[in-house]
Design a protein around this motif. Structure first.
Motif, PDB file in Angstrom:
ATOM      1  N   ASP A   8     -57.423  26.262  78.161  1.00 31.78           N
ATOM      2  CA  ASP A   8     -58.670  25.577  78.542  1.00 31.78           C
ATOM      3  C   ASP A   8     -59.873  26.500  78.329  1.00 31.78           C
ATOM      4  O   ASP A   8     -60.892  26.083  77.761  1.00 31.78           O
ATOM      5  CB  ASP A   8     -58.637  25.143  80.006  1.00 31.78           C
ATOM      6  CG  ASP A   8     -57.757  23.943  80.269  1.00 31.78           C
ATOM      7  OD1 ASP A   8     -57.376  23.225  79.314  1.00 31.78           O
ATOM      8  OD2 ASP A   8     -57.437  23.712  81.461  1.00 31.78           O
ATOM      9  N   ASP A  11     -60.392  27.064  74.510  1.00 27.19           N
ATOM     10  CA  ASP A  11     -61.039  25.908  73.877  1.00 27.19           C
ATOM     11  C   ASP A  11     -62.530  25.869  74.201  1.00 27.19           C
ATOM     12  O   ASP A  11     -63.360  25.602  73.326  1.00 27.19           O
ATOM     13  CB  ASP A  11     -60.384  24.608  74.324  1.00 27.19           C
ATOM     14  CG  ASP A  11     -59.004  24.381  73.739  1.00 27.19           C
ATOM     15  OD1 ASP A  11     -58.557  25.171  72.877  1.00 27.19           O
ATOM     16  OD2 ASP A  11     -58.341  23.410  74.168  1.00 27.19           O
ATOM     17  N   ARG A  65     -59.614  18.181  72.409  1.00 27.67           N
ATOM     18  CA  ARG A  65     -58.158  18.218  72.569  1.00 27.67           C
ATOM     19  C   ARG A  65     -57.606  16.816  72.807  1.00 27.67           C
ATOM     20  O   ARG A  65     -58.152  16.044  73.571  1.00 27.67           O
ATOM     21  CB  ARG A  65     -57.770  19.108  73.742  1.00 27.67           C
ATOM     22  CG  ARG A  65     -56.249  19.217  73.844  1.00 27.67           C
ATOM     23  CD  ARG A  65     -55.744  19.925  75.057  1.00 27.67           C
ATOM     24  NE  ARG A  65     -56.336  21.219  75.229  1.00 27.67           N
ATOM     25  CZ  ARG A  65     -56.557  21.750  76.427  1.00 27.67           C
ATOM     26  NH1 ARG A  65     -56.244  21.102  77.519  1.00 27.67           N
ATOM     27  NH2 ARG A  65     -57.094  22.939  76.522  1.00 27.67           N
ATOM     28  N   LEU A  68     -51.829  18.832  75.054  1.00 28.91           N
ATOM     29  CA  LEU A  68     -51.459  20.230  75.218  1.00 28.91           C
ATOM     30  C   LEU A  68     -50.052  20.286  75.783  1.00 28.91           C
ATOM     31  O   LEU A  68     -49.744  19.615  76.769  1.00 28.91           O
ATOM     32  CB  LEU A  68     -52.428  20.945  76.173  1.00 28.91           C
ATOM     33  CG  LEU A  68     -52.135  22.423  76.442  1.00 28.91           C
ATOM     34  CD1 LEU A  68     -52.313  23.251  75.165  1.00 28.91           C
ATOM     35  CD2 LEU A  68     -53.045  22.948  77.554  1.00 28.91           C
ATOM     36  N   SER A  77     -51.386  22.902  70.966  1.00 32.96           N
ATOM     37  CA  SER A  77     -52.538  22.051  71.234  1.00 32.96           C
ATOM     38  C   SER A  77     -52.797  21.140  70.039  1.00 32.96           C
ATOM     39  O   SER A  77     -52.921  21.615  68.913  1.00 32.96           O
ATOM     40  CB  SER A  77     -53.769  22.924  71.494  1.00 32.96           C
ATOM     41  OG  SER A  77     -54.913  22.129  71.715  1.00 32.96           O
ATOM     42  N   TRP A  79     -55.516  18.517  68.410  1.00 33.01           N
ATOM     43  CA  TRP A  79     -56.956  18.354  68.540  1.00 33.01           C
ATOM     44  C   TRP A  79     -57.542  17.554  67.382  1.00 33.01           C
ATOM     45  O   TRP A  79     -56.916  17.370  66.357  1.00 33.01           O
ATOM     46  CB  TRP A  79     -57.639  19.714  68.626  1.00 33.01           C
ATOM     47  CG  TRP A  79     -57.158  20.721  67.620  1.00 33.01           C
ATOM     48  CD1 TRP A  79     -56.221  21.704  67.830  1.00 33.01           C
ATOM     49  CD2 TRP A  79     -57.551  20.846  66.247  1.00 33.01           C
ATOM     50  NE1 TRP A  79     -56.024  22.432  66.669  1.00 33.01           N
ATOM     51  CE2 TRP A  79     -56.828  21.933  65.683  1.00 33.01           C
ATOM     52  CE3 TRP A  79     -58.441  20.159  65.428  1.00 33.01           C
ATOM     53  CZ2 TRP A  79     -56.974  22.339  64.351  1.00 33.01           C
ATOM     54  CZ3 TRP A  79     -58.594  20.552  64.097  1.00 33.01           C
ATOM     55  CH2 TRP A  79     -57.861  21.635  63.584  1.00 33.01           C
TER      56      TRP A  79
END
Length: 135
Positions: A8, A11, A65, A68, A77, A79
């Motif tokens: 998190d 990203d 995203r 995950l 992940s 995306w």
């Protein structure tokens, strides 16, 4: 170790194009391997420089995203990326997957990228400001 929280933060740093934050999460021996682009970079300093060059070329690049998956020592992940093409102003979108092995100390040991960036979806074909001002 909370790998989901690490990804998190990672990203968010990518979307903020925050090189210092990104680099702080990398293991010293990180390998950044974009399989789609045929790019492989080894070592924290070289990876930081490589990511900086990506941001310089693609200042509007952002990721959303979609999913995950996390294990004891890895994350995967899925995306969607969006960006304005720096040469012609097209609004582009493409999908991808990042595979992150995580080192024992909780830092990112690698990033393997697989994406459809070679055949992105074109969302808009408006000319870039650079092209308009050159007319």
């Amino acid at each position: 170790m909370d790998i989901a929280a690490l990804i998190d933060r990672y990203d968010a740093a990518w979307n903020g194009q925050d090189l210092d934050a990104i680099a702080s999460m990398h293991d010293d021996d990180i390998v950044f391997h974009n399989h789609t682009a045929g790019e492989r970079v080894d070592g924290a300093a070289a990876v930081r420089d490589h990511i900086g060059a990506i941001f310089a070329r693609w200042p509007t690049l952002r990721f959303e995203r979609r999913a995950l998956r996390v294990g004891d020592d890895f994350a995967v992940s899925e995306w969607t990326a969006r960006a304005t093409h720096p040469d012609d102003g097209r609004e582009l979108e493409w999908d991808g997957v990042d595979v992150f092995p995580i080192a024992a100390d909780g830092r990112i040991a690698g990033k393997a990228v697989y994406s459809t960036s070679g055949t992105p979806r074109v969302l808009s074909t408006r000319p870039s400001e650079r092209m308009v001002s050159a007319s």
